[in-house]
Design a protein around this motif. Structure first.
Motif, PDB file in Angstrom:
ATOM      1  N   LEU A   1     -10.676   1.180   0.505  1.00 47.01           N
ATOM      2  CA  LEU A   1     -10.135   0.068   0.214  1.00 47.01           C
ATOM      3  C   LEU A   1      -8.974  -0.360   0.895  1.00 47.01           C
ATOM      4  CD1 LEU A   1     -10.152   0.460  -3.846  1.00 47.01           C
ATOM      5  CD2 LEU A   1     -11.870  -0.829  -2.269  1.00 47.01           C
ATOM      6  N   PHE A   2      -9.051  -1.730   1.455  1.00 52.86           N
ATOM      7  CA  PHE A   2      -7.829  -2.229   2.195  1.00 52.86           C
ATOM      8  C   PHE A   2      -7.193  -3.313   1.733  1.00 52.86           C
ATOM      9  CE2 PHE A   2     -11.483  -0.143   4.464  1.00 52.86           C
ATOM     10  CZ  PHE A   2     -10.917   0.665   5.142  1.00 52.86           C
ATOM     11  N   GLY A   3      -5.975  -3.653   2.155  1.00 55.17           N
ATOM     12  CA  GLY A   3      -5.254  -4.602   1.830  1.00 55.17           C
ATOM     13  C   GLY A   3      -4.151  -4.948   2.968  1.00 55.17           C
ATOM     14  N   ILE A   4      -3.651  -6.084   2.985  1.00 55.47           N
ATOM     15  CA  ILE A   4      -2.177  -6.436   4.028  1.00 55.47           C
ATOM     16  C   ILE A   4      -1.526  -7.190   3.125  1.00 55.47           C
ATOM     17  CG2 ILE A   4      -1.806  -7.293   6.314  1.00 55.47           C
ATOM     18  CD1 ILE A   4      -4.749  -6.957   6.982  1.00 55.47           C
ATOM     19  N   GLU A   5      -0.120  -6.875   3.658  1.00 55.10           N
ATOM     20  CA  GLU A   5       0.924  -7.740   3.238  1.00 55.10           C
ATOM     21  C   GLU A   5       1.758  -8.197   4.550  1.00 55.10           C
ATOM     22  OE1 GLU A   5       3.224  -5.882  -0.217  1.00 55.10           O
ATOM     23  OE2 GLU A   5       1.637  -4.452  -0.144  1.00 55.10           O
ATOM     24  N   HIS A   6       1.773  -9.579   4.813  1.00 55.34           N
ATOM     25  CA  HIS A   6       2.170 -10.059   5.808  1.00 55.34           C
ATOM     26  C   HIS A   6       3.448 -10.959   5.748  1.00 55.34           C
ATOM     27  CE1 HIS A   6       1.963 -11.537  10.164  1.00 55.34           C
ATOM     28  NE2 HIS A   6       1.831 -12.809   9.643  1.00 55.34           N
ATOM     29  N   GLU A   7       4.594 -10.643   6.404  1.00 55.85           N
ATOM     30  CA  GLU A   7       5.669 -11.567   6.208  1.00 55.85           C
ATOM     31  C   GLU A   7       5.620 -12.500   7.189  1.00 55.85           C
ATOM     32  OE1 GLU A   7       8.844  -8.612   4.236  1.00 55.85           O
ATOM     33  OE2 GLU A   7       8.901  -8.787   6.278  1.00 55.85           O
ATOM     34  N   VAL A   8       5.975 -14.037   6.978  1.00 58.77           N
ATOM     35  CA  VAL A   8       6.001 -15.128   7.976  1.00 58.77           C
ATOM     36  C   VAL A   8       7.442 -15.544   7.934  1.00 58.77           C
ATOM     37  CG1 VAL A   8       4.633 -17.070   8.495  1.00 58.77           C
ATOM     38  CG2 VAL A   8       3.514 -15.410   7.427  1.00 58.77           C
TER      39      VAL A   8
ATOM     40  N   ILE B   1     -12.428  -3.698   6.088  1.00 60.09           N
ATOM     41  CA  ILE B   1     -11.425  -4.259   7.063  1.00 60.09           C
ATOM     42  C   ILE B   1     -11.618  -5.598   7.250  1.00 60.09           C
ATOM     43  CG2 ILE B   1     -10.101  -3.982   9.207  1.00 60.09           C
ATOM     44  CD1 ILE B   1     -10.939  -1.007   9.043  1.00 60.09           C
ATOM     45  N   HIS B   2     -12.852  -5.988   7.648  1.00 61.72           N
ATOM     46  CA  HIS B   2     -13.169  -7.412   7.951  1.00 61.72           C
ATOM     47  C   HIS B   2     -12.919  -8.289   6.857  1.00 61.72           C
ATOM     48  CE1 HIS B   2     -15.564 -10.583   9.518  1.00 61.72           C
ATOM     49  NE2 HIS B   2     -16.031 -10.779   8.432  1.00 61.72           N
ATOM     50  N   GLY B   3     -13.140  -7.905   5.568  1.00 63.04           N
ATOM     51  CA  GLY B   3     -12.851  -8.645   4.285  1.00 63.04           C
ATOM     52  C   GLY B   3     -11.309  -8.880   4.399  1.00 63.04           C
ATOM     53  N   ALA B   4     -10.581  -7.932   4.502  1.00 61.34           N
ATOM     54  CA  ALA B   4      -9.042  -8.111   4.409  1.00 61.34           C
ATOM     55  C   ALA B   4      -8.573  -8.989   5.399  1.00 61.34           C
ATOM     56  CB  ALA B   4      -8.292  -6.923   4.378  1.00 61.34           C
ATOM     57  N   ILE B   5      -9.059  -8.914   6.758  1.00 57.49           N
ATOM     58  CA  ILE B   5      -8.770  -9.652   7.888  1.00 57.49           C
ATOM     59  C   ILE B   5      -9.019 -11.192   7.385  1.00 57.49           C
ATOM     60  CG2 ILE B   5      -8.644  -9.909  10.413  1.00 57.49           C
ATOM     61  CD1 ILE B   5      -7.087  -7.614   9.485  1.00 57.49           C
ATOM     62  N   THR B   6     -10.221 -11.386   7.062  1.00 57.04           N
ATOM     63  CA  THR B   6     -10.801 -12.537   7.004  1.00 57.04           C
ATOM     64  C   THR B   6      -9.917 -13.469   6.090  1.00 57.04           C
ATOM     65  OG1 THR B   6     -12.952 -12.156   7.536  1.00 57.04           O
ATOM     66  CG2 THR B   6     -12.522 -14.126   6.100  1.00 57.04           C
ATOM     67  N   GLU B   7      -9.458 -12.834   4.917  1.00 55.58           N
ATOM     68  CA  GLU B   7      -8.791 -13.353   3.834  1.00 55.58           C
ATOM     69  C   GLU B   7      -7.342 -13.591   4.527  1.00 55.58           C
ATOM     70  OE1 GLU B   7      -6.538 -12.339  -0.314  1.00 55.58           O
ATOM     71  OE2 GLU B   7      -8.627 -11.805  -0.335  1.00 55.58           O
ATOM     72  N   LEU B   8      -6.809 -12.870   5.012  1.00 56.28           N
ATOM     73  CA  LEU B   8      -5.333 -12.996   5.568  1.00 56.28           C
ATOM     74  C   LEU B   8      -5.561 -14.294   6.559  1.00 56.28           C
ATOM     75  CD1 LEU B   8      -2.421 -12.082   5.957  1.00 56.28           C
ATOM     76  CD2 LEU B   8      -3.338 -10.527   7.920  1.00 56.28           C
ATOM     77  N   SER B   9      -6.443 -14.251   7.234  1.00 59.29           N
ATOM     78  CA  SER B   9      -6.576 -15.260   8.362  1.00 59.29           C
ATOM     79  C   SER B   9      -6.780 -16.698   7.650  1.00 59.29           C
ATOM     80  CB  SER B   9      -7.762 -15.282   9.267  1.00 59.29           C
ATOM     81  OG  SER B   9      -7.616 -14.114   9.891  1.00 59.29           O
ATOM     82  N   GLU B  10      -7.457 -16.666   6.437  1.00 57.88           N
ATOM     83  CA  GLU B  10      -7.766 -18.101   5.779  1.00 57.88           C
ATOM     84  C   GLU B  10      -6.519 -18.254   4.980  1.00 57.88           C
ATOM     85  OE1 GLU B  10     -10.817 -16.848   3.423  1.00 57.88           O
ATOM     86  OE2 GLU B  10     -12.395 -17.373   4.793  1.00 57.88           O
TER      87      GLU B  10
ATOM     88  N   ARG C   1      -0.104 -11.813   0.661  1.00 56.34           N
ATOM     89  CA  ARG C   1      -0.842 -10.672   0.556  1.00 56.34           C
ATOM     90  C   ARG C   1      -2.191 -10.874   0.229  1.00 56.34           C
ATOM     91  NH1 ARG C   1       1.592  -9.728  -5.771  1.00 56.34           N
ATOM     92  NH2 ARG C   1       1.468 -11.908  -6.379  1.00 56.34           N
ATOM     93  N   THR C   2      -3.045  -9.865   0.732  1.00 57.43           N
ATOM     94  CA  THR C   2      -4.485 -10.153   0.277  1.00 57.43           C
ATOM     95  C   THR C   2      -4.769  -9.219  -0.850  1.00 57.43           C
ATOM     96  OG1 THR C   2      -5.129  -8.054   1.554  1.00 57.43           O
ATOM     97  CG2 THR C   2      -4.679  -9.851   2.782  1.00 57.43           C
TER      98      THR C   2
END
Length: 366
Positions: free
Chosen positions: A3-10, A91-100, A84-85
């Motif tokens: 399972l994957f997730g990303i938290e990205h600070e902007v 991985i593809h799903g997490a990156i797609t949601e992050l991009s959107e 946060r996703t």
């Protein structure tokens, strides 16, 4: 199953073209953006809301919460907005949601004069001092939460949490992976380097974030279910899961921010390969600050860093075998071949235009 997730600070520039940080940006300035972003009821309970109620959405204001002489939150010194996703099986799903989510944030923020910029260390303010000074309640609260005592670092750094978990791993195996990622962190993080600015000028290296942060903040954090499963260390390697969805999660926290999300995909694939790998035997409970600082200064130009980064990448690639995620590693191979990082690009642009603001304004060309 992984399972994957990303938290990205902007981070942002404001309508005046100035870097929007805690020194002149209020909670309300960012909150007007958050209020216009949607909420997805199906995200819960896998996303944590938290006691202060700031984390209601996929986007929330990242900062330092201020309290009255009680548990009541009365303000939040703000450094930017975190995305946060939700949890994804790919991985593809997490990156797609992050991009959107990023594109939506960019569009809404523009309505209030804010534009996202790639920053991993505050390029102008190297120190965060809470104003007004902390009250007695806040001081006591920090004393019982050791990791929170490094808020002076947290408030000037920006970076992702790359979250990965493997269903049905034992606590012993989870902690072993956390130790493994902590040990190999100095060789993983150069792939993300993007913080060559410090106190309004070029820094003598590639990642001032890594140089200052490591040893004081965790490289990897493992979420466990029970108190007796915790390992005592400073910085922490283990932490009690705050919601059931966090149990078994490994957060890799040492990377700089990336404005090319394909690098996040590559790093998640690298972490996945390292979870599967059985050949790399190095383990550490706390990050090696000296090695990280050497890495932060020279990156792949340092032969020890380059050689071990090569070994780590090759081990992950071999472990992934025929897994399609192995293809995500391609950008990392290119970086190693060229011995170049995002910081090299930022430094080159700075020499050309002579302004940090002009350089970071050119980031996030997605």
């Amino acid at each position: 199953m992984f399972l994957f997730g990303i938290e990205h600070e902007v981070a942002f520039l404001n309508k005046q073209g100035k870097f929007a940080d805690f020194s002149h940006t209020k909670f309300a300035d960012f909150n007007q953006i958050i209020e216009k972003l949607p909420i997805y009821p199906n995200d819960y309970p896998q996303l944590r809301v938290g006691d202060a109620g700031i984390k209601q959405k996929r986007w929330y204001i990242e900062g330092f919460e201020r309290f009255a002489d009680s548990e009541e939150v009365i303000d939040c010194h703000s450094k930017g907005i975190e995305i946060r996703t939700t949890i994804h099986p790919s991985i593809h799903g997490a990156i797609t949601e992050l991009s959107e989510s990023f594109q939506l944030l960019r569009e809404v923020a523009a309505n209030f004069g804010f534009s996202p910029v790639l920053v991993s260390f505050n390029p102008y303010n190297s120190v965060f001092v809470p104003q007004p000074p902390l009250n007695d309640y806040e001081i006591k609260n920090l004393e019982v939460q050791p990791d929170e005592q490094t808020a002076n670092i947290h408030m000037v750094t920006y970076g992702p949490d790359l979250n990965i978990s493997l269903v049905d791993l034992s606590v012993v195996d989870l902690i072993d992976i956390g130790k493994k990622l902590t040990y190999y962190s100095p060789y993983i993080v150069p792939f993300s380097y993007s913080s060559p600015f410090y106190n309004g000028a070029l820094w003598d290296g590639l990642s001032v974030r890594t140089f200052i942060r490591t040893g004081k903040r965790s490289a990897a954090l493992v979420f466990v279910e029970k108190q007796e499963q915790l390992i005592s260390s400073k910085p922490s390697l283990t932490k009690i899961a705050r919601i059931p969805a966090e149990v078994g999660r490994i957060e890799f926290k040492a990377c700089d921010s990336c404005d090319d999300f394909s690098i996040y995909a590559a790093l998640l694939a690298l972490l996945k390969g390292l979870v599967l790998d059985k050949t790399l035997l190095g383990r550490a409970t706390i990050p090696d600050a000296t090695l990280h600082q050497m890495s932060a200064k020279k990156g792949f130009d340092n032969e020890e860093i380059f050689d071990n980064a090569t070994k780590v990448l090759q081990a992950a690639e071999i472990a992934l075998k025929d897994d399609p995620d192995v293809n995500f590693l391609t950008p990392l191979k290119k970086q190693l071949a060229n011995r170049k990082t995002k910081s090299h690009e930022l430094i080159e642009k700075y020499h050309r235009v002579g302004s940090i603001e002009k350089v970071i304004r050119q980031t996030y060309q997605i």
